[in-house]
Motif scaffolding. Structure first.
Motif, PDB file in Angstrom:
ATOM      1  N   VAL A 189      -5.017  -1.730  85.334  1.00  0.00           N
ATOM      2  CA  VAL A 189      -5.594  -1.629  86.683  1.00  0.00           C
ATOM      3  C   VAL A 189      -5.890  -0.175  87.035  1.00  0.00           C
ATOM      4  N   GLU A 190      -4.991   0.747  86.669  1.00  0.00           N
ATOM      5  CA  GLU A 190      -5.225   2.178  86.934  1.00  0.00           C
ATOM      6  C   GLU A 190      -6.477   2.670  86.224  1.00  0.00           C
ATOM      7  N   ILE A 191      -6.651   2.269  84.972  1.00  0.00           N
ATOM      8  CA  ILE A 191      -7.828   2.688  84.202  1.00  0.00           C
ATOM      9  C   ILE A 191      -9.099   2.146  84.852  1.00  0.00           C
ATOM     10  N   LEU A 192      -9.063   0.879  85.234  1.00  0.00           N
ATOM     11  CA  LEU A 192     -10.242   0.269  85.851  1.00  0.00           C
ATOM     12  C   LEU A 192     -10.547   0.899  87.206  1.00  0.00           C
ATOM     13  N   ARG A 193      -9.513   1.203  87.985  1.00  0.00           N
ATOM     14  CA  ARG A 193      -9.741   1.836  89.293  1.00  0.00           C
ATOM     15  C   ARG A 193     -10.319   3.233  89.141  1.00  0.00           C
ATOM     16  N   SER A 194      -9.901   3.961  88.117  1.00  0.00           N
ATOM     17  CA  SER A 194     -10.465   5.300  87.918  1.00  0.00           C
ATOM     18  C   SER A 194     -11.947   5.226  87.548  1.00  0.00           C
ATOM     19  N   ALA A 195     -12.366   4.122  86.930  1.00  0.00           N
ATOM     20  CA  ALA A 195     -13.780   3.966  86.564  1.00  0.00           C
ATOM     21  C   ALA A 195     -14.623   3.480  87.740  1.00  0.00           C
ATOM     22  N   LEU A 196     -13.991   3.023  88.807  1.00  0.00           N
ATOM     23  CA  LEU A 196     -14.734   2.563  89.981  1.00  0.00           C
ATOM     24  C   LEU A 196     -15.427   3.711  90.702  1.00  0.00           C
ATOM     25  N   VAL A 197     -14.827   4.897  90.652  1.00  0.00           N
ATOM     26  CA  VAL A 197     -15.356   6.049  91.380  1.00  0.00           C
ATOM     27  C   VAL A 197     -16.418   6.722  90.530  1.00  0.00           C
ATOM     28  N   ALA A 198     -17.621   6.787  91.058  1.00  0.00           N
ATOM     29  CA  ALA A 198     -18.718   7.429  90.339  1.00  0.00           C
ATOM     30  C   ALA A 198     -18.546   8.940  90.408  1.00  0.00           C
ATOM     31  N   PRO A 199     -18.735   9.649  89.295  1.00  0.00           N
ATOM     32  CA  PRO A 199     -18.606  11.108  89.326  1.00  0.00           C
ATOM     33  C   PRO A 199     -19.730  11.733  90.140  1.00  0.00           C
ATOM     34  N   LYS A 200     -19.407  12.842  90.797  1.00  0.00           N
ATOM     35  CA  LYS A 200     -20.414  13.533  91.601  1.00  0.00           C
ATOM     36  C   LYS A 200     -21.424  14.207  90.679  1.00  0.00           C
ATOM     37  N   LYS A 201     -22.680  14.190  91.105  1.00  0.00           N
ATOM     38  CA  LYS A 201     -23.721  14.885  90.355  1.00  0.00           C
ATOM     39  C   LYS A 201     -23.589  16.377  90.611  1.00  0.00           C
ATOM     40  N   ARG A 202     -23.688  17.156  89.547  1.00  0.00           N
ATOM     41  CA  ARG A 202     -23.606  18.592  89.702  1.00  0.00           C
ATOM     42  C   ARG A 202     -24.957  19.122  90.155  1.00  0.00           C
ATOM     43  N   ILE A 203     -24.907  19.955  91.178  1.00  0.00           N
ATOM     44  CA  ILE A 203     -26.129  20.576  91.684  1.00  0.00           C
ATOM     45  C   ILE A 203     -26.245  21.944  91.039  1.00  0.00           C
ATOM     46  N   ALA A 204     -27.324  22.153  90.305  1.00  0.00           N
ATOM     47  CA  ALA A 204     -27.517  23.427  89.618  1.00  0.00           C
ATOM     48  C   ALA A 204     -27.805  24.521  90.629  1.00  0.00           C
ATOM     49  N   THR A 205     -27.078  25.624  90.529  1.00  0.00           N
ATOM     50  CA  THR A 205     -27.289  26.756  91.429  1.00  0.00           C
ATOM     51  C   THR A 205     -27.491  28.014  90.601  1.00  0.00           C
ATOM     52  N   LYS A 206     -28.167  28.987  91.205  1.00  0.00           N
ATOM     53  CA  LYS A 206     -28.385  30.262  90.532  1.00  0.00           C
ATOM     54  C   LYS A 206     -27.329  31.248  91.015  1.00  0.00           C
ATOM     55  N   PRO A 207     -26.910  32.160  90.148  1.00  0.00           N
ATOM     56  CA  PRO A 207     -25.966  33.177  90.617  1.00  0.00           C
ATOM     57  C   PRO A 207     -26.655  34.107  91.614  1.00  0.00           C
ATOM     58  N   THR A 208     -25.900  34.568  92.601  1.00  0.00           N
ATOM     59  CA  THR A 208     -26.476  35.454  93.610  1.00  0.00           C
ATOM     60  C   THR A 208     -26.706  36.839  93.019  1.00  0.00           C
ATOM     61  N   ARG A 209     -27.497  37.630  93.697  1.00  0.00           N
ATOM     62  CA  ARG A 209     -27.788  38.979  93.224  1.00  0.00           C
ATOM     63  C   ARG A 209     -26.506  39.815  93.204  1.00  0.00           C
ATOM     64  N   ALA A 210     -25.684  39.653  94.232  1.00  0.00           N
ATOM     65  CA  ALA A 210     -24.435  40.411  94.310  1.00  0.00           C
ATOM     66  C   ALA A 210     -23.495  40.050  93.163  1.00  0.00           C
ATOM     67  N   SER A 211     -23.438  38.761  92.794  1.00  0.00           N
ATOM     68  CA  SER A 211     -22.553  38.374  91.693  1.00  0.00           C
ATOM     69  C   SER A 211     -23.062  38.921  90.366  1.00  0.00           C
ATOM     70  N   LYS A 212     -24.375  38.993  90.215  1.00  0.00           N
ATOM     71  CA  LYS A 212     -24.933  39.601  89.007  1.00  0.00           C
ATOM     72  C   LYS A 212     -24.563  41.079  88.928  1.00  0.00           C
ATOM     73  N   LEU A 213     -24.678  41.781  90.068  1.00  0.00           N
ATOM     74  CA  LEU A 213     -24.327  43.200  90.098  1.00  0.00           C
ATOM     75  C   LEU A 213     -22.844  43.411  89.804  1.00  0.00           C
ATOM     76  N   ARG A 214     -21.992  42.566  90.383  1.00  0.00           N
ATOM     77  CA  ARG A 214     -20.552  42.676  90.131  1.00  0.00           C
ATOM     78  C   ARG A 214     -20.240  42.482  88.643  1.00  0.00           C
ATOM     79  N   ARG A 215     -20.907  41.536  88.025  1.00  0.00           N
ATOM     80  CA  ARG A 215     -20.690  41.289  86.606  1.00  0.00           C
ATOM     81  C   ARG A 215     -21.120  42.494  85.777  1.00  0.00           C
ATOM     82  N   LEU A 216     -22.284  43.074  86.086  1.00  0.00           N
ATOM     83  CA  LEU A 216     -22.771  44.225  85.328  1.00  0.00           C
ATOM     84  C   LEU A 216     -21.890  45.447  85.546  1.00  0.00           C
ATOM     85  N   GLU A 217     -21.415  45.640  86.788  1.00  0.00           N
ATOM     86  CA  GLU A 217     -20.519  46.774  87.058  1.00  0.00           C
ATOM     87  C   GLU A 217     -19.203  46.611  86.289  1.00  0.00           C
TER      88      GLU A 217
END
Length: 140
Positions: free
Chosen positions: A93-121
Motif C-alpha cells: 500500500v505504501e508503494i502504491l500510495r507513493s506512485a499516486l502523487v505525480a512528480p512536479k514538472k521542473r521549470i527550466a530557469t537561467k542563472p542570473t547575471r549576479a550568480s554568474k559573476l559570483r561563480r567567476l569571481e
C-alpha cells in the motif's frame, strides 16, 4: 479488498501470497514453519490501477519489480505468519500510495547575471590561491 486510496481498492484476487521458511532467530521451530511471506502483485495487468499510476510504478528502477511487471514483496521481519502478511500488505500500500502523487514538472530557469559573476569571481579567487602556492623560480 485492500484499500489504497479513496478511489483505488485492490481485490484479493489480484494478490498472490506464497509462504516460505524464514531465516533468522527462532530455534528449531524456524526450520518447520513457513512464517515468511512473498506477496506478488501484477502491476502490468492489474485492472484496478489507473494508467498513470501503473506507468509511474513501471518506470521506477525498483529491484522488487520483475521484468514481467510483477511487484514482489518479501516480509520476514516477524516470527509469525499473520504479522508478516500484514507487513507485506502495508508495504504494498505504501508503494502504491507513493506512485499516486505525480512528480512536479521542473521549470527550466537561467542563472542570473549576479550568480554568474559570483561563480567567476570564486573561480578567480581559487586560481589566485593556487598560484600563490606554487614556487616562484624567478627570485633565485
Amino acid at each position: 479488498m485492500l484499500p489504497v486510496s479513496r478511489t483505488i481498492n485492490l481485490p484479493e484476487s489480484e494478490l498472490t501470497e506464497r509462504f516460505l521458511r524464514a531465516d533468522g532467530p527462532g530455534g528449531q521451530h524456524v526450520n518447520r514453519t513457513e512464517s515468511a511471506v512473498e506477496l506478488r502483485f501484477d502491476v502490468l495487468h492489474s485492472p484496478s490501477l489507473p494508467d498513470d499510476v501503473r506507468a509511474r510504478l513501471l518506470a521506477r528502477s525498483d529491484r522488487r519489480m520483475t521484468d514481467e511487471g510483477v511487484l514482489v514483496i518479501q516480509a520476514r521481519r516477524f516470527r509469525d505468519q499473520g504479522r508478516n502478511r500484514e507487513d507485506a500488505r502495508e508495504r504494498l500500500v505504501e508503494i502504491l500510495r507513493s506512485a499516486l502523487v505525480a512528480p512536479k514538472k521542473r521549470i527550466a530557469t537561467k542563472p542570473t547575471r549576479a550568480s554568474k559573476l559570483r561563480r567567476l569571481e570564486g573561480k578567480q579567487q581559487r586560481a589566485k590561491v593556487k598560484q600563490n602556492r606554487s614556487r616562484s623560480w624567478s627570485h633565485e
